[in-house]
Write an enzyme that holds these catalytic residues in place. Structure first.
Site, short mmCIF file in Angstrom:
data_model
loop_
_atom_site.label_atom_id
_atom_site.label_comp_id
_atom_site.label_asym_id
_atom_site.label_seq_id
_atom_site.Cartn_x
_atom_site.Cartn_y
_atom_site.Cartn_z
N LYS A 99 30.86 30.03 44.68
CA LYS A 99 30.39 30.15 43.10
C LYS A 99 31.47 29.77 42.42
O LYS A 99 32.62 29.80 43.04
CB LYS A 99 29.76 31.50 42.96
CG LYS A 99 30.84 32.39 43.05
CD LYS A 99 30.44 33.87 42.94
CE LYS A 99 31.66 34.98 42.95
NZ LYS A 99 30.85 36.36 42.93
N TYR B 256 56.94 26.72 17.90
CA TYR B 256 56.16 27.55 16.86
C TYR B 256 56.59 28.61 16.31
O TYR B 256 56.52 29.70 17.38
CB TYR B 256 54.82 27.48 16.88
CG TYR B 256 54.11 25.94 16.96
CD1 TYR B 256 54.10 25.15 15.71
CD2 TYR B 256 53.36 25.37 18.04
CE1 TYR B 256 53.33 23.95 15.58
CE2 TYR B 256 52.79 24.31 18.11
CZ TYR B 256 52.93 23.38 16.72
OH TYR B 256 52.47 22.19 16.84
C1 LIG Z 1 31.74 36.76 43.78
C2 LIG Z 1 30.97 37.81 44.82
C3 LIG Z 1 31.47 38.17 46.16
C4 LIG Z 1 32.91 37.75 46.57
O1 LIG Z 1 33.74 38.63 46.22
P1 LIG Z 1 35.63 38.68 46.27
O2 LIG Z 1 35.98 39.77 45.51
O3 LIG Z 1 35.85 37.24 45.59
O4 LIG Z 1 35.52 38.37 47.84
C5 LIG Z 1 30.54 38.54 47.01
N1 LIG Z 1 29.31 39.17 46.60
C6 LIG Z 1 28.99 38.96 45.34
C7 LIG Z 1 27.52 39.52 45.28
C8 LIG Z 1 29.84 38.23 44.34
O5 LIG Z 1 29.19 38.08 43.33
#
Ligand SMILES: *Cc1c(COP(=O)(O)O)cnc(C)c1O
Length: 376
Positions: free
Chosen positions: A37, A261
């Site tokens: 994702k 800056y």
């Molecule tokens: C993003 C996510 C993961 C992965 O989590 P990590 O901490 O990156 O391993 C697993 N399950 C769900 C539902 C997520 O949204």
């Protein structure tokens, strides 16, 4: 979009290593559902998924339908689980692209069923139960009614049941223990009625700290990319992303010279200052001003003065050999030194996930370590 001087490097060899390490830890009983994702946490959805597929991954997790479609259009086979589920106006795309949505809404499920029947196909769905994350999912008491309704709907099949732990980095915490117990109980009960369904609970931290949560599938994200999952168990994963640039100018300035800056830094000695073509437009957030270090000539040097949109300054007074064109490492390894996403996250008071998404998302990516002949 980016400057030719700056580049994010993605080490596909490290990615393969991490995937194999995770699959080995999971053993034969549990499959690694590769979380890709958010553009694979900033590493690039399609190149990452291709590499993982070539290394043996068969199941992928994306947040949105759009990402699932991109995987199919790139020719990726296997199961693609859409974690945020399917909005009502995109159900036909779920069907056409053979995506497996996470479900938590009976109305949506009934409509998906109707359309699947019309299309003379069957859609695999993964039910999400909220055992304490307080995010997506039905609450445990709704489970019997939901499963009963689902079992009456043609065209949809319960392929999985999942949940998510909010504190997997604290395996001993009472809430974590209780949430695990609750999901195990649900798994034991539902498995009887739906022997085909696969149960999955573990993110990276749970996979490492709570091996009993591995069940049929584990869903690591951050560990795949070599970040720090959090919690007592380290996994020996290799960082996949690095961020590199080159020095644009080196100049000698007297003591008492204000830099950038606001002159938030004034030199206290005659100094050599390296101007770097990296700024907050590239993900080097302004909040890192006078906090961050970078690697030059295999040494750690501090950034001085406010970070600009496309530039920042490093103090290289103690490195007399440094010249314009020399490599600068903002994230990653140079010689014996390294700056990790976790370290940058510490300076920013955030987590390494955010650093990877930010830096990876804002810069041109260069892929190294592809295996020949694997279609990567
Ligand atoms: C993003 C996510 C993961 C992965 O989590 P990590 O901490 O990156 O391993 C697993 N399950 C769900 C539902 C997520 O949204």
């Amino acid at each position: 979009m980016s400057h030719s001087l700056n580049r994010v490097e993605i080490d596909l060899g490290a990615l393969r290593h991490n995937y194999r390490a995770l699959q080995e830890q999971a053993g034969k009983g549990a499959e690694v559902l590769a979380m890709v994702k958010a553009d694979a946490y900033g590493h690039g959805l399609v190149p990452v998924a291709r590499t993982l597929a070539a290394a043996g991954a068969r199941t992928f997790g994306v947040a949105e339908i759009e990402e699932g479609i991109a995987l199919r259009q790139a020719g990726l086979e296997g199961e693609v689980i859409v974690l945020l589920g399917a909005p009502a106006d995109r159900l036909d795309e779920v069907i056409v692209h053979r995506l497996s949505p996470v479900v938590f809404d009976l109305e949506m499920l009934a409509e998906l069923s109707r359309r699947a029947v019309l299309a003379e196909t069957r859609v695999d769905v993964h039910l999400k139960v909220d055992v304490g994350m307080g995010r997506l999912g039905i609450l445990p008491p709704e489970l019997p009614h939901f499963l009963d309704s689902l079992s009456r709907l043609p065209g949809v099949r319960l392929a999985g049941v999942s949940s998510h732990l909010p504190m997997a980095d604290r395996p001993q915490a009472a809430v974590t223990r209780e949430q695990c117990r609750l999901f195990m109980e649900i798994a034991a009960r539902v498995r009887q009625a739906s022997p085909e369904a696969r149960f999955h609970l573990a993110n990276s931290a749970a996979h490492l700290n709570l091996p009993e949560t591995r069940l049929d599938m584990v869903r690591p994200g951050i560990a795949l990319y070599g970040g720090q999952p959090g919690g007592p168990t380290a996994g020996g994963f290799r960082p996949v992303m690095s961020f590199r640039s080159r020095i644009q100018q080196v100049k000698e300035v007297p003591a008492g010279t204000g830099l950038s800056y606001g002159h938030t830094f004034v030199t206290s000695r005659p100094s050599r200052v390296a101007v770097l073509p990296v700024g907050y437009d590239d993900g080097l957030l302004r909040r890192l001003s006078n906090r961050a270090a970078v690697l030059i000539g295999g040494r750690r040097v501090p950034l001085r003065g406010n970070i600009c949109m496309n530039a920042c300054m490093a103090d290289v007074t103690d490195l007399p050999a440094v010249r314009p064109g020399d490599e600068v490492v903002l994230l990653g390894r140079q010689g014996g030194e390294a700056i990790t996403a976790g370290e940058i996250a510490g300076w920013l008071e955030t987590i390494d996930y955010e650093v990877l998404c930010l830096v990876g998302g804002l810069n041109a990516r260069l892929y190294v370590g592809a295996e020949r002949g694997t279609g990567e």
